[in-house]
Design a protein around this motif. Structure first.
Motif, PDB file in Angstrom:
ATOM      1  N   PHE A  90      41.052  32.946  40.155  1.00 33.93           N
ATOM      2  CA  PHE A  90      39.988  32.301  40.919  1.00 33.93           C
ATOM      3  C   PHE A  90      40.340  32.264  42.407  1.00 33.93           C
ATOM      4  O   PHE A  90      39.494  32.551  43.265  1.00 33.93           O
ATOM      5  CB  PHE A  90      39.761  30.881  40.397  1.00 33.93           C
ATOM      6  N   LEU A  91      41.584  31.919  42.732  1.00 35.50           N
ATOM      7  CA  LEU A  91      41.992  31.810  44.127  1.00 35.50           C
ATOM      8  C   LEU A  91      41.895  33.162  44.827  1.00 35.50           C
ATOM      9  O   LEU A  91      41.457  33.251  45.985  1.00 35.50           O
ATOM     10  CB  LEU A  91      43.431  31.280  44.192  1.00 35.50           C
ATOM     11  N   ALA A  92      42.279  34.232  44.148  1.00 32.07           N
ATOM     12  CA  ALA A  92      42.206  35.567  44.752  1.00 32.07           C
ATOM     13  C   ALA A  92      40.763  35.943  45.066  1.00 32.07           C
ATOM     14  O   ALA A  92      40.464  36.448  46.159  1.00 32.07           O
ATOM     15  CB  ALA A  92      42.838  36.592  43.814  1.00 32.07           C
ATOM     16  N   VAL A  93      39.853  35.700  44.124  1.00 31.85           N
ATOM     17  CA  VAL A  93      38.451  36.034  44.353  1.00 31.85           C
ATOM     18  C   VAL A  93      37.875  35.157  45.464  1.00 31.85           C
ATOM     19  O   VAL A  93      37.136  35.626  46.339  1.00 31.85           O
ATOM     20  CB  VAL A  93      37.634  35.887  43.059  1.00 31.85           C
ATOM     21  N   ALA A  94      38.225  33.866  45.453  1.00 35.47           N
ATOM     22  CA  ALA A  94      37.697  32.942  46.456  1.00 35.47           C
ATOM     23  C   ALA A  94      38.167  33.322  47.855  1.00 35.47           C
ATOM     24  O   ALA A  94      37.414  33.184  48.834  1.00 35.47           O
ATOM     25  CB  ALA A  94      38.123  31.516  46.115  1.00 35.47           C
ATOM     26  N   GLU A  95      39.382  33.793  47.976  1.00 36.53           N
ATOM     27  CA  GLU A  95      39.911  34.135  49.295  1.00 36.53           C
ATOM     28  C   GLU A  95      39.444  35.518  49.750  1.00 36.53           C
ATOM     29  O   GLU A  95      39.225  35.748  50.949  1.00 36.53           O
ATOM     30  CB  GLU A  95      41.442  34.063  49.276  1.00 36.53           C
ATOM     31  N   ALA A 139      41.000  42.195  42.626  1.00 37.64           N
ATOM     32  CA  ALA A 139      41.655  42.909  41.527  1.00 37.64           C
ATOM     33  C   ALA A 139      42.832  43.736  42.043  1.00 37.64           C
ATOM     34  O   ALA A 139      43.902  43.783  41.425  1.00 37.64           O
ATOM     35  CB  ALA A 139      40.641  43.800  40.808  1.00 37.64           C
ATOM     36  N   GLU A 140      42.631  44.396  43.199  1.00 39.44           N
ATOM     37  CA  GLU A 140      43.726  45.166  43.789  1.00 39.44           C
ATOM     38  C   GLU A 140      44.882  44.261  44.168  1.00 39.44           C
ATOM     39  O   GLU A 140      46.053  44.607  43.978  1.00 39.44           O
ATOM     40  CB  GLU A 140      43.210  45.924  45.018  1.00 39.44           C
ATOM     41  N   ARG A 141      44.560  43.104  44.723  1.00 39.15           N
ATOM     42  CA  ARG A 141      45.606  42.133  45.104  1.00 39.15           C
ATOM     43  C   ARG A 141      46.396  41.648  43.897  1.00 39.15           C
ATOM     44  O   ARG A 141      47.618  41.450  43.967  1.00 39.15           O
ATOM     45  CB  ARG A 141      44.942  40.966  45.826  1.00 39.15           C
ATOM     46  N   LEU A 142      45.689  41.492  42.785  1.00 42.29           N
ATOM     47  CA  LEU A 142      46.335  40.991  41.564  1.00 42.29           C
ATOM     48  C   LEU A 142      46.920  42.116  40.719  1.00 42.29           C
ATOM     49  O   LEU A 142      47.587  41.839  39.713  1.00 42.29           O
ATOM     50  CB  LEU A 142      45.323  40.212  40.720  1.00 42.29           C
ATOM     51  N   THR A 143      46.673  43.348  41.122  1.00 40.29           N
ATOM     52  CA  THR A 143      47.120  44.555  40.392  1.00 40.29           C
ATOM     53  C   THR A 143      46.623  44.560  38.950  1.00 40.29           C
ATOM     54  O   THR A 143      47.376  44.828  38.008  1.00 40.29           O
ATOM     55  CB  THR A 143      48.651  44.721  40.442  1.00 40.29           C
ATOM     56  N   ALA A 199      42.726  45.452  36.631  1.00 37.49           N
ATOM     57  CA  ALA A 199      41.422  46.101  36.733  1.00 37.49           C
ATOM     58  C   ALA A 199      40.335  45.074  37.052  1.00 37.49           C
ATOM     59  O   ALA A 199      40.465  43.892  36.735  1.00 37.49           O
ATOM     60  CB  ALA A 199      41.087  46.829  35.430  1.00 37.49           C
ATOM     61  N   GLN A 200      39.244  45.543  37.644  1.00 39.99           N
ATOM     62  CA  GLN A 200      38.189  44.621  38.058  1.00 39.99           C
ATOM     63  C   GLN A 200      37.464  44.004  36.866  1.00 39.99           C
ATOM     64  O   GLN A 200      37.118  42.823  36.879  1.00 39.99           O
ATOM     65  CB  GLN A 200      37.179  45.347  38.957  1.00 39.99           C
ATOM     66  N   SER A 201      37.241  44.792  35.832  1.00 37.57           N
ATOM     67  CA  SER A 201      36.482  44.283  34.684  1.00 37.57           C
ATOM     68  C   SER A 201      37.173  43.105  33.999  1.00 37.57           C
ATOM     69  O   SER A 201      36.542  42.066  33.754  1.00 37.57           O
ATOM     70  CB  SER A 201      36.242  45.418  33.673  1.00 37.57           C
ATOM     71  N   PRO A 202      38.485  43.196  33.673  1.00 33.54           N
ATOM     72  CA  PRO A 202      39.162  42.020  33.097  1.00 33.54           C
ATOM     73  C   PRO A 202      39.154  40.814  34.028  1.00 33.54           C
ATOM     74  O   PRO A 202      39.052  39.681  33.558  1.00 33.54           O
ATOM     75  CB  PRO A 202      40.590  42.515  32.857  1.00 33.54           C
ATOM     76  N   LEU A 203      39.223  41.061  35.335  1.00 32.72           N
ATOM     77  CA  LEU A 203      39.182  39.949  36.274  1.00 32.72           C
ATOM     78  C   LEU A 203      37.843  39.224  36.196  1.00 32.72           C
ATOM     79  O   LEU A 203      37.787  37.995  36.149  1.00 32.72           O
ATOM     80  CB  LEU A 203      39.435  40.466  37.700  1.00 32.72           C
TER      81      LEU A 203
END
Length: 317
Positions: free
Chosen positions: A9-14, A22-26, A28-32
């Motif tokens: 949540f924090l990664a998407v919010a920021e 998704a790239e920041r968290l390494t 895929a976008q779909s699981p995120l």
């Protein structure tokens, strides 16, 4: 809700973008996206408004963002504290010091330990005779004792870290101070100031045994547990005493130390702690104490003897 949901949540919010998050968290976008939807279902609120071009926080999402950041910070702090505690770098340690160590070893050891482990709260209890320390070690009020052996109490581990001479202390105006050293037998007619005898402290036992070996029973005028009080009473010419040489670091005017020519007495200084389940905190303190004592021993050099009759001979302060 899991900590990973908060991190997602924090990664998407920021980032305000699922692809960049998704790239920041390494991942895929779909699981995120699926994990964020799961978080929203768990909370029962929408955290983001989504369009084909943008992602924005809802009001609920703004409020949740503040709490999520605090929760993640607390979680990271908790994990860091747990690692520090396991390494003996965080917590509270209660340490007792015997009288002479209070005035000589305590300042150096406590400073060295505090420099190494600033996140440990050190509770120092000074001027404690050995019987009192062993009692509090057994019931858990003390974690480590710096005391005078011998200690033969089941359940306690005792490690002697050094030995030092036992010396006589007299009032500065005492006639015997004209001598550079003393025979204990010459003090047979003196009143003695003593450490406690019930239960007997180590220094009381040393004094009593030495006097009896020298052919007399000491006449004890007063017993005190406080080393400063003992030296002060001697300075007031209330009696003489036998003490560890390191007590010379307690500077009280009117008291004079003299080496014993006969008998040559020594006393040990030891670390004591419960022998089962030794905590990392205790191990770290013991290691520090060993290092400090070794370093002090390495730099100490004998004091050259002064001219005959000089009041400041040897260990005199």
């Amino acid at each position: 809700m899991e900590l990973r949901h908060l991190r997602y949540f924090l990664a998407v919010a920021e980032e305000r973008n699922f692809t960049r998050a998704a790239e920041r968290l390494t991942i895929a976008q779909s699981p995120l996206s699926q994990q964020i939807r799961q978080l929203e279902r768990d909370l029962g609120v929408e955290l983001f408004t989504r369009t084909t071009r943008s992602v924005a926080l809802t009001y609920a999402g703004e409020v949740f963002l503040q709490r999520a950041r605090a929760l993640l910070t607390d979680a990271e702090t908790a994990a860091d504290d747990a690692r520090k505690a396991a390494a003996g770098q965080l917590g509270s340690l209660s340490v007792g010091f015997t009288g002479s160590a209070t005035y000589e070893l305590l300042p150096t050891l406590v400073r060295a330990y505090a420099d190494r482990y600033p996140d440990v709260t050190l509770e120092v209890h000074s001027d404690m005779v050995t019987p009192r320390q062993t009692e509090q070690l057994l019931d858990g009020r003390l974690s480590v004792g710096v005391l005078r052996p011998p200690v033969t109490v089941p359940g306690l581990a005792v490690e002697t870290i050094r030995h030092e001479p036992v010396v006589a202390i007299l009032a500065s105006r005492h006639p015997a101070t004209v001598h550079r050293s003393l025979d204990l037998a010459d003090l047979r007619d003196e009143w003695f100031i003593s450490y406690p005898s019930d239960p007997p402290s180590t220094m009381y036992s040393v004094m009593r045994s030495a006097c009896e070996t020298a052919g007399f029973t000491p006449r004890i005028r007063q017993t005190v547990a406080d080393s400063a009080a003992l030296v002060a009473l001697v300075a007031a010419d209330m009696g003489v005493a036998l003490v560890p040489a390191s007590l010379r670091h307690l500077h009280i005017n009117g008291a004079t130390f003299r080496p014993l020519a006969t008998p040559a007495l020594t006393t040990g200084l030891a670390l004591a702690y419960q022998e089962t389940d030794v905590s990392p905190l205790v191990r770290r303190f013991i290691d520090t104490a060993r290092t400090v004592v070794r370093s002090r021993t390495a730099v100490e050099t004998p004091t050259p003897p002064p001219p005959n009759g000089d009041e400041h001979y040897g260990i005199e302060f």
